[in-house]
Write a protein that holds these residues in place. Structure first.
Motif, short mmCIF file in Angstrom:
data_model
loop_
_atom_site.label_atom_id
_atom_site.label_comp_id
_atom_site.label_asym_id
_atom_site.label_seq_id
_atom_site.Cartn_x
_atom_site.Cartn_y
_atom_site.Cartn_z
N LEU A 1 0.87 -1.29 0.09
CA LEU A 1 0.13 -0.13 0.07
C LEU A 1 0.99 1.17 -0.26
CD1 LEU A 1 -2.89 1.44 0.78
CD2 LEU A 1 -1.90 1.61 2.96
N VAL A 2 1.91 1.49 0.77
CA VAL A 2 2.74 2.38 0.91
C VAL A 2 3.53 2.85 -0.34
CG1 VAL A 2 4.91 3.30 1.95
CG2 VAL A 2 3.06 2.29 3.55
N ALA B 1 0.50 3.38 -3.16
CA ALA B 1 -0.27 4.76 -2.82
C ALA B 1 0.52 5.97 -3.41
CB ALA B 1 -0.32 5.11 -1.32
N MET C 1 1.80 6.23 -6.37
CA MET C 1 1.46 6.31 -7.74
C MET C 1 0.58 7.20 -7.96
SD MET C 1 2.01 2.31 -8.89
CE MET C 1 0.01 2.43 -9.01
N PHE C 2 -0.55 7.30 -7.13
CA PHE C 2 -1.78 8.07 -7.53
C PHE C 2 -1.18 9.79 -7.70
CE2 PHE C 2 -3.20 4.24 -5.86
CZ PHE C 2 -4.17 3.81 -6.91
N TRP D 1 3.60 8.81 2.06
CA TRP D 1 3.75 7.37 1.67
C TRP D 1 5.41 7.33 1.45
CZ3 TRP D 1 -0.79 9.62 -0.10
CH2 TRP D 1 -2.00 9.16 0.39
#
Lengths: 316, 292
Positions: A135-136, A139, A141-142, A189
């Motif tokens: 997730l870290v 995240a 990438m968004f 992140w």
């Protein structure tokens, strides 16, 4: 920086190379003539610095210089008073206060959230750890442009804030508050990732000793681990401070109708029309100079942390 | 590294340490992403209620909105030029820099734009590139050139934006590359010199192949961030003249916050994101395979 000393170095290095003798240190590549090398670097450096110099020169021009035919580049009579006018004619104090307030808060919050999460990911075994780590990384990438619209309206419809009812209707929510400038950036992140990398380097024995003494997990984190990763905290702090001192798209979107919340870059940007007259340009340039100054000082004091922030991003 | 067991169980402790991350990721990443996907299938002017329109927004953008396609093309030109011009420049500079004395001073100078806001950078360059009496055209004039309409000519405006962005990024990329170059064994260069290899040969045959991971990383990240970037463009040209520097992210931002078309802008953002995601995967594949 003439060619002569370089020639000497090259010859010496060539001799070393020819005899196979190891040079004590290799600063210069003999085949890149040092003169060429430094000429290139100097030309590039000029290109980097000239636009800033242009701003400082421009700030000092008076109406006499601007309206001369042709306009004078170097002011005949430098108007140092412009830096006083910046504070008299623009809400500079307010902008600086907001910038300092918002940037410092975001930086502190990010340090806390990043250190805590990074610590958990680095030093504990628990179900789901690999997924949290994914997730870290994922995240990051968004892109911001994807989140700006929904976050704006989530803040607008925040329940029970800014006159809203429980369903988020009726008021302006968190728009027009400092919270709207800080909350969306409470977690970074990248920062979690960075802190995790540093926490993994702490020797387990140090922590084990504390555990045997009966220290709580929080105490171990707070008293033993955190002091050991000060360089990482400094790197993250510098990175966050500079980024958010300069951030302007989000802050502008939120504060377009709330001048009392505007930060330096946003304030200067939204006052664009005030600066349209030719003789107001120097005022704009002086305001920009003032906005650049705080980070410039921070940069001068903490250059190595800026560099490590860039390198850490690049090496992952 | 990620999967290797490093720590101990610690009971509930890890979850407490992760609580802020979970809370804020939920509120400011997961929830917004979901909301964004929902909005993309609606028509919504925030004064009223969102109205479900299915895939109509996507259809409109992809089949009827010529501006959307024009901005996509500008986006590719911008991001592509950043990589094609910016990466080799930073690489060459890092090579020269890594062999120079006074590293801290050079680095400080090249890093200056990185600590400056895009508002300041946009205006600073507007002054430099101003008509006849900006610094750029004055200097060209001294050399006997006529100078350019840097920001008022559509083609030159894109050139100027790319130039400023390369100027902004070159210091950061140089630092990343030079950190990688520092790790290249000095023996390799010694050996190459024994064989009489020129600096160019050393650069292209030793340095670049060895620091390839850093090159791939900077190339891909420059491209990704370039595809979604619009802060400088908004402040410097506002997308003009006549849409010549209007990139998709800027177009969508204006669509949302000036024209109040939240649904369509959300759909556009998803399309742009999908394009970036596909290209990112492709780039990593291509750049890694060439190695094998």
């Amino acid at each position: 920086m003439t060619a002569a000393p370089d020639l000497g170095l090259s010859v010496a290095a060539d001799a070393r190379a020819a005899t196979g003798a190891p040079g004590p240190r290799r600063r210069t590549g003999p085949k890149v003539g040092a003169a060429v090398k430094y000429v290139l670097l100097t030309l590039g450096a000029l290109l980097m610095v000239l636009p800033f110099a242009d701003m400082f020169v421009g700030a000092l021009r008076g109406p006499a210089d601007v309206f001369a035919t042709p306009p004078r580049y170097f002011p005949a009579d430098p108007q140092w008073g412009v830096y006083g006018r910046v504070f008299d004619e623009l809400p500079m104090g307010r902008w600086i206060l907001n910038s300092v307030l918002v940037t410092t808060t975001i930086t502190l919050v990010q340090l806390v959230t990043s250190a805590m999460a990074g610590w958990a990911l680095a030093r504990y075994e628990f179900p789901g750890r690999a997924n949290v780590f994914r997730l870290v990384v994922g995240a990051q990438m968004f892109p911001f442009f994807l989140l700006i619209i929904p976050i704006f309206f989530l803040l607008r419809y925040a329940p029970l804030a800014g006159g809203n009812d429980l369903m988020g209707q009726g008021g302006s929510g968190l728009l027009g508050t400092y919270a709207a400038l800080v909350l969306p950036f409470a977690v970074t992140w990248y920062g979690v990732f960075l802190m995790r990398q540093f926490f993994t380097t702490i020797p387990e024995e140090l922590l084990e000793a504390a555990r045997l003494d009966g220290a709580s997990e929080w105490l171990i984190f707070r008293r033993i681990a955190l002091p050991l990763v000060k360089p990482a905290l400094a790197t993250l702090a510098v990175f966050a401070f500079v980024y958010h001192w300069n951030e302007f798209i989000w802050t502008m979107t939120i504060t377009r109708t709330a001048p009392e919340l505007q930060t330096l870059p946003v304030g200067i940007f939204l006052l664009e029309n005030t600066f349209n007259d030719l003789d107001q340009k120097s005022l704009q340039q002086a305001a920009l100079a003032v906005s650049v100054l705080p980070v410039l000082i921070l940069f001068a004091l903490a250059q190595r942390f800026f560099v490590s922030a860039s390198v850490e991003t690049g090496v992952k | 590294m990620a999967g290797r067991a490093l720590g101990r169980p610690g009971g509930n402790a890890p979850y407490w340490f992760l609580a802020p991350l979970f809370a804020f990721t939920g509120l400011f990443l997961v929830l917004p992403l979901g909301f964004s996907v929902y909005l993309a299938f609606t028509r919504w002017n925030p004064l009223g209620e969102p109205r479900w329109v299915g895939t109509r927004q996507f259809e409109y953008l992809l089949t009827r909105d010529d501006t959307f396609w024009a901005t996509l093309s500008n986006t590719f030109v911008f991001a592509g030029a950043l990589v094609v011009i910016g990466v080799p420049l930073a690489l060459g500079l890092a090579f020269v820099f890594s062999r120079a004395r006074g590293k801290a001073a050079w680095r400080a100078i090249y890093y200056l734009p990185q600590i400056t806001s895009f508002v300041a950078i946009a205006y600073i360059w507007q002054f430099v590139l101003d008509d006849r009496y900006g610094l750029a055209n004055r200097l060209l004039g001294l050399l006997g050139f006529r100078g350019f309409d840097w920001l008022t000519d559509p083609t030159m405006a894109m050139v100027s934006i790319v130039m400023v962005m390369v100027w902004y990024d070159v210091g950061k990329n140089m630092v990343v590359f030079s950190a990688a170059i520092e790790n290249v064994s000095k023996d390799l260069y010694e050996a190459a010199e024994l064989d009489g290899a020129s600096a160019w040969i050393q650069f292209s045959r030793i340095t670049v192949p060895i620091i390839r991971p850093a090159v791939v990383f900077v190339t891909v990240t420059s491209f990704i961030s370039g595809m979604g970037f619009f802060a400088l463009i908004l402040a410097m040209t506002g997308g003009g003249p006549r849409g010549a520097t209007e990139v998709t992210a800027l177009y969508l931002y204006e669509m949302a916050f000036q024209d109040l078309r939240m649904g369509r802008a959300s759909a556009g953002a998803l399309i742009l994101f999908a394009i970036i995601a596909v290209l990112t995967v492709l780039q990593f594949r291509l750049l890694r395979e060439r190695k094998a």
